[in-house]
Write a protein that holds these residues in place. Structure first.
Motif, PDB file in Angstrom:
ATOM      1  N   SER A 189       0.820  -1.221   0.000  1.00  0.00           N
ATOM      2  CA  SER A 189       0.000   0.000   0.000  1.00  0.00           C
ATOM      3  C   SER A 189       0.850   1.267   0.000  1.00  0.00           C
ATOM      4  CB  SER A 189      -0.934   0.010   1.217  1.00  0.00           C
ATOM      5  OG  SER A 189      -0.171  -0.046   2.407  1.00  0.00           O
ATOM      6  N   GLU A 197      -5.840   4.621  -5.513  1.00  0.00           N
ATOM      7  CA  GLU A 197      -5.585   5.611  -4.453  1.00  0.00           C
ATOM      8  C   GLU A 197      -4.447   5.183  -3.526  1.00  0.00           C
ATOM      9  OE1 GLU A 197      -7.374   8.443  -4.316  1.00  0.00           O
ATOM     10  OE2 GLU A 197      -8.488   7.745  -6.089  1.00  0.00           O
ATOM     11  N   ALA A 198      -3.846   4.045  -3.776  1.00  0.00           N
ATOM     12  CA  ALA A 198      -2.810   3.550  -2.849  1.00  0.00           C
ATOM     13  C   ALA A 198      -1.667   4.564  -2.754  1.00  0.00           C
ATOM     14  CB  ALA A 198      -2.282   2.201  -3.325  1.00  0.00           C
ATOM     15  N   ASP A 230      -5.497  -0.760  -6.230  1.00  0.00           N
ATOM     16  CA  ASP A 230      -6.196   0.440  -5.733  1.00  0.00           C
ATOM     17  C   ASP A 230      -5.512   1.698  -6.285  1.00  0.00           C
ATOM     18  OD1 ASP A 230      -7.265   2.529  -4.332  1.00  0.00           O
ATOM     19  OD2 ASP A 230      -6.543   1.880  -2.349  1.00  0.00           O
ATOM     20  N   ASN A 279      -0.553  -2.116  -8.011  1.00  0.00           N
ATOM     21  CA  ASN A 279      -1.549  -2.153  -6.946  1.00  0.00           C
ATOM     22  C   ASN A 279      -2.920  -2.004  -7.583  1.00  0.00           C
ATOM     23  OD1 ASN A 279      -3.260  -1.372  -4.625  1.00  0.00           O
ATOM     24  ND2 ASN A 279      -1.292  -1.251  -3.543  1.00  0.00           N
TER      25      ASN A 279
END
Ligand SMILES: Cc1cc2nc3c(=O)[nH]c(=O)nc-3n(C[C@H](O)[C@H](O)[C@H](O)COP(=O)(O)OP(=O)(O)OC[C@H]3O[C@@H](n4cnc5c(N)ncnc54)[C@H](O)[C@@H]3O)c2cc1C
Length: 310
Positions: free
Chosen positions: A261, A284-285, A282, A280
Motif C-alpha cells: 500500500s 488511491e494507494a 487500488d 496495486n
C-alpha cells in the motif's frame, strides 16, 4: 583533523556499507583512515587499503576480534580513538551495536544515521520515519557517527594505495563470548546491496503465493526479494526481508513494489530508490505518490505477464 572508519568485513573482504561510510568520512574534511579489526584479517586489511581516498589502514588482529563481539570491538576502537576527530561506523546492526559504547566511553553524544555532511561539525539525519530532516551540530571534541549508507555514494573499492599499519589487538573483555551463528544462505544479492529489489506485500496472501509470484520475476532480474511488514508478520516472508522503518533501509536502482500500500513506515525504507515501480489494484494507494511507474492492476495477472515479456 582525521576521520576513522570502522570497517565491516568478513576477515577476507570489506562489506559494501564501509565504502559509503568512507565517502561520508572524506566529506568531514580531513584524512580518512580505516580500522580493520578481526582475526586472520590481512586480506580484509589489504582490501581496505585499495579503497579510493583512504590514506592509512589500521589492522588489529587477534582471537578476541574474530567474531566482531561489540565489547571487544569497542575496546579496540577506544584504544586508537585518541588520534581522531571523527569516528564513523556504518549504521548497520553491527555499527549500531558498537558506536554507542564508544561514544559513552568518550563521553560524547553520538550522531546517528547521518545522510549528509554539511561541515566537519554539522550533519543531517532523517527523523520521524524520514518525514523531516534534522540538522545536528556537535561541539564535542570527537564526533562519533553512524552513517546511513543510502545517503552516500560508495567510494571506489579499488584505486587507493594506503599503508597498512599493525596495531595491538585489544584484550578479550570477558563480558561476552561467541556461541554460534545461523546464517541464511542465498544465491540472491543481499537486500541492502542489491541493484534491483522485488518486494511483496500483504496482497500476496500466503507464503506459497509470495514465492510463486515473486521468485520468477526476481530470478529474471537477478534481484533481491523484499517484503512489507504486513507480509512478514503474516509469515509470507522471513523477518530479514522486511523493508522499512523497522526493517532494512534500501536505495536500489530499481524497486518493484507488488501489492504494497505504501504506508509511511514502508516508504521510510525505500523511497530513496532511484526508480520505483508499483503494481496495486487500488488507484488511491499511497505507494503511487512515490512511484515513477505505477500500474493499477491485479498483481496476480500483471506479474506473470511482466515475467513473460522480460
Ligand atoms: C512503529 C511501526 C513500524 C512499522 N515498520 C514497518 C516497516 O518497517 N515496514 C513496513 O512495510 N511496514 C511497517 N509498519 C507497518 C505499516 O504501517 C503497514 O501496516 C504495512 O507496511 C502494510 O503492509 P502492506 O502494504 O503489505 O499491506 P496493506 O497496507 O494491507 O496493503 C496491501 C495492498 O495491496 C493491494 N492489493 C490487494 N490485493 C491486490 C492484488 N491482487 N493486486 C494488486 N494489489 C493488491 C491493496 O490495494 C493494498 O494497497 C510499521 C508500523 C508501525 C506502527
Amino acid at each position: 583533523m582525521t576521520a576513522l572508519v570502522i570497517a565491516e568485513h568478513d576477515n577476507a573482504s570489506i562489506k559494501g556499507a564501509t565504502l559509503n561510510t568512507v565517502t561520508a568520512a572524506a566529506q568531514c574534511g580531513g584524512e580518512v583512515h580505516v580500522l580493520v579489526a578481526g582475526s586472520n584479517a590481512a586480506a580484509a586489511a589489504q582490501a581496505a587499503a585499495q579503497i579510493a581516498g583512504v590514506s592509512k589502514v589500521l589492522h588489529a588482529d587477534g582471537a578476541s576480534l574474530a567474531e566482531g563481539l561489540a565489547e571487544n570491538l569497542a575496546a579496540q576502537v577506544l584504544a586508537v580513538a585518541g588520534d581522531y576527530s571523527h569516528i564513523l561506523f556504518p549504521a548497520t546492526a553491527s555499527g549500531k551495536n558498537v558506536a554507542p559504547r564508544v561514544a559513552a566511553k568518550l563521553d560524547v553524544a553520538q550522531i546517528s544515521d547521518i545522510t549528509k555532511v554539511d561541515s566537519a561539525d554539522t550533519f543531517e539525519r532523517p527523523i520521524y520515519a524520514g518525514n523531516a530532516i534534522a540538522t545536528v551540530q556537535s561541539t564535542d571534541a570527537v564526533k562519533v557517527i553512524t552513517v546511513r549508507s543510502t545517503g552516500f555514494d560508495a567510494a571506489a573499492a579499488t584505486g587507493g594505495s594506503a599503508a597498512v599499519e599493525s596495531v595491538a589487538a585489544a584484550a578479550d573483555s570477558g563480558k561476552s563470548s561467541f556461541v554460534g551463528r545461523e546464517v541464511t544462505k542465498s544465491d540472491r544479492p543481499e537486500l541492502t546491496a542489491a541493484k534491483i529489489i522485488v518486494s511483496g506485500g500483504r496482497a500476496l496472501g500466503s507464503d506459497e503465493k509470495f514465492q510463486e509470484v515473486l521468485t520468477p520475476l526476481a530470478d529474471k532480474l537477478n534481484a533481491a526479494i523484499g517484503a512489507s511488514r504486513a507480509a512478514v508478520d503474516a509469515g509470507y516472508a522471513p523477518n530479514d526481508l522486511q523493508v522499512g522503518q523497522t526493517g532494512k533501509i534500501v536505495a536500489p536502482e530499481l524497486y518493484i513494489a507488488l501489492g504494497i500500500s505504501g504506508a509511511i513506515q514502508h516508504l521510510a525504507g525505500m523511497k530513496d530508490s532511484k526508480v520505483i515501480v508499483a503494481v496495486n489494484k487500488d488507484p488511491e494507494a499511497p505507494i503511487f505518490s512515490v512511484a515513477d511507474y505505477g500500474l493499477v492492476a491485479d498483481l496476480f495477472t500483471a506479474t506473470p505477464e511482466l515475467v513473460s515479456k522480460l
